[in-house]
Design an enzyme around this catalytic site. Structure first.
Site, PDB file in Angstrom:
ATOM      1  N   HIS A 167     -47.241  79.484  84.870  1.00 22.19           N
ATOM      2  CA  HIS A 167     -46.725  79.761  86.203  1.00 22.19           C
ATOM      3  C   HIS A 167     -46.616  78.468  87.009  1.00 22.19           C
ATOM      4  CE1 HIS A 167     -51.097  80.288  85.967  1.00 22.19           C
ATOM      5  NE2 HIS A 167     -51.127  79.668  87.138  1.00 22.19           N
ATOM      6  N   SER A 224     -56.951  83.873  78.659  1.00 23.68           N
ATOM      7  CA  SER A 224     -57.388  82.682  79.381  1.00 23.68           C
ATOM      8  C   SER A 224     -58.887  82.618  79.639  1.00 23.68           C
ATOM      9  CB  SER A 224     -56.632  82.571  80.700  1.00 23.68           C
ATOM     10  OG  SER A 224     -55.254  82.365  80.455  1.00 23.68           O
ATOM     11  N   CYS A 226     -54.182  77.223  84.026  1.00 21.81           N
ATOM     12  CA  CYS A 226     -53.007  76.520  83.505  1.00 21.81           C
ATOM     13  C   CYS A 226     -52.990  76.503  81.982  1.00 21.81           C
ATOM     14  CB  CYS A 226     -52.987  75.086  84.047  1.00 21.81           C
ATOM     15  SG  CYS A 226     -51.654  74.080  83.354  1.00 21.81           S
TER      16      CYS A 226
END
Length: 314
Positions: A94, A56, A110
């Site tokens: 999540h 990420s 995200c």
């Protein structure tokens, strides 16, 4: 750790390590063979030779590309229902509120937001074909210092991997699209970087759009520094778009996945990464401080460390 303004490498750690004295004296050959056969690979200089999925932390580069190409702006919202789900494909995420904007997507890391953005870019009519869209995407990645060696003044630097359209044409017989290559959007799949390249991404964001080639040697006998290490490499992304990403990274530290990096002494900006692989996930952190007039950019990569917030950030 890199000084953003100059590209000077302030710190470089590779672990596990070994005692250098073992590689001198009469038994150095035996010791070398022992070190070479160890499964934890102590001879691998991980910061410049280890190639890993950035996870990420890579989303910051995607945000910059999507903003510059006009695919998204600060008001763009995408849904996330515990992940990205479309046409039978699912990429998990999540739980958090949905739909969400870019600032919140960076702060909460995200997956779905960046999957949607990448999917719309690769399928955008203005590029004509997925091949041309991916070429535009790839060119941004190369400008940011990925896919090729940065030119650090140490031997053995690896280049990592940024896939191009020819790569996918060969593997999918020219029949592919944004869904086929969706892992690119979250720093997984074919994408790999070195920890040095991840730290350099942090330095580039800290500088709001440029980097100097990372280097260890500051001067040699008082001689002027080689121009290869003083030249600034600019990315074709507007400074205001970098400021948007900086705000998202700051939000990540205030109340997102990087909360444990928040402190009273420095205004820290950061981005976590949890990079999937065949075993336990890798734990990653990339960030810089202070937010304004940054003095240091850093990348931490913990092999098989799990969530980025658990090991990478602390």
């Amino acid at each position: 750790a890199i000084e953003p303004k100059t590209g000077e490498i302030l710190c470089m750690v590779s672990a596990p390590s070994f005692n250098p004295s073992e590689l001198s004296g009469r038994h150095r050959g035996e010791h070398y063979q022992e070190l070479q056969s160890r499964p934890d690979k102590p001879l691998l200089n991980r910061p410049i030779q280890g190639t890993y999925p950035p996870g990420s932390t890579f989303k910051t580069s995607q945000a910059l590309t999507l903003l510059q190409e006009g695919i998204i702006d600060t008001r763009t919202k995408y849904p996330c229902n515990d992940g990205f789900s479309f046409r039978g494909l699912r990429v998990g995420c999540h739980s958090h509120s949905s739909p969400l904007d870019l600032n919140f997507a960076i702060a909460t890391s995200c997956n779905s937001y960046f999957c949607w953005g990448y999917y719309y870019m690769i399928g955008a009519a203005k590029y004509g074909t997925p091949q041309k869209a991916l070429t535009v995407w790839k060119d941004y990645m190369v400008e940011m210092g990925f896919g090729y060696t940065l030119g650090v003044d140490l031997p053995g630097e690896a280049r990592g991997m940024i896939p191009n359209s020819d790569y996918y044409d060969r593997h999918y017989n020219r029949s592919w699209n944004g869904l086929t290559t969706i892992s690119n959007s979250i720093g997984q799949g074919e994408v790999t970087l070195t920890p040095l390249q991840i730290a350099n991404l942090g330095a580039t964001i800290a500088n709001r759009g440029y980097y100097s080639t990372p280097h260890v040697v500051k001067t040699v006998d008082g001689e002027p520094q080689d121009t290869a290490y003083t030249k600034r490499h600019y990315v074709s992304v507007d400074k205001e778009n970098y400021e948007i990403v900086v705000q998202g990274m700051r939000q990540s530290v205030i109340d997102g996945t990087c909360r444990s990096a928040n402190n009273r002494n420095y205004v820290v900006c950061g981005k976590t990464g949890t990079a999937q692989n065949r075993g336990i996930d890798h734990s990653v952190f990339m960030g810089f401080a202070p937010m304004d007039d940054p003095q240091i950019a850093i990348a931490v990569y913990v092999e098989n460390g799990g969530f980025g917030a658990v090991y990478g950030v602390p």
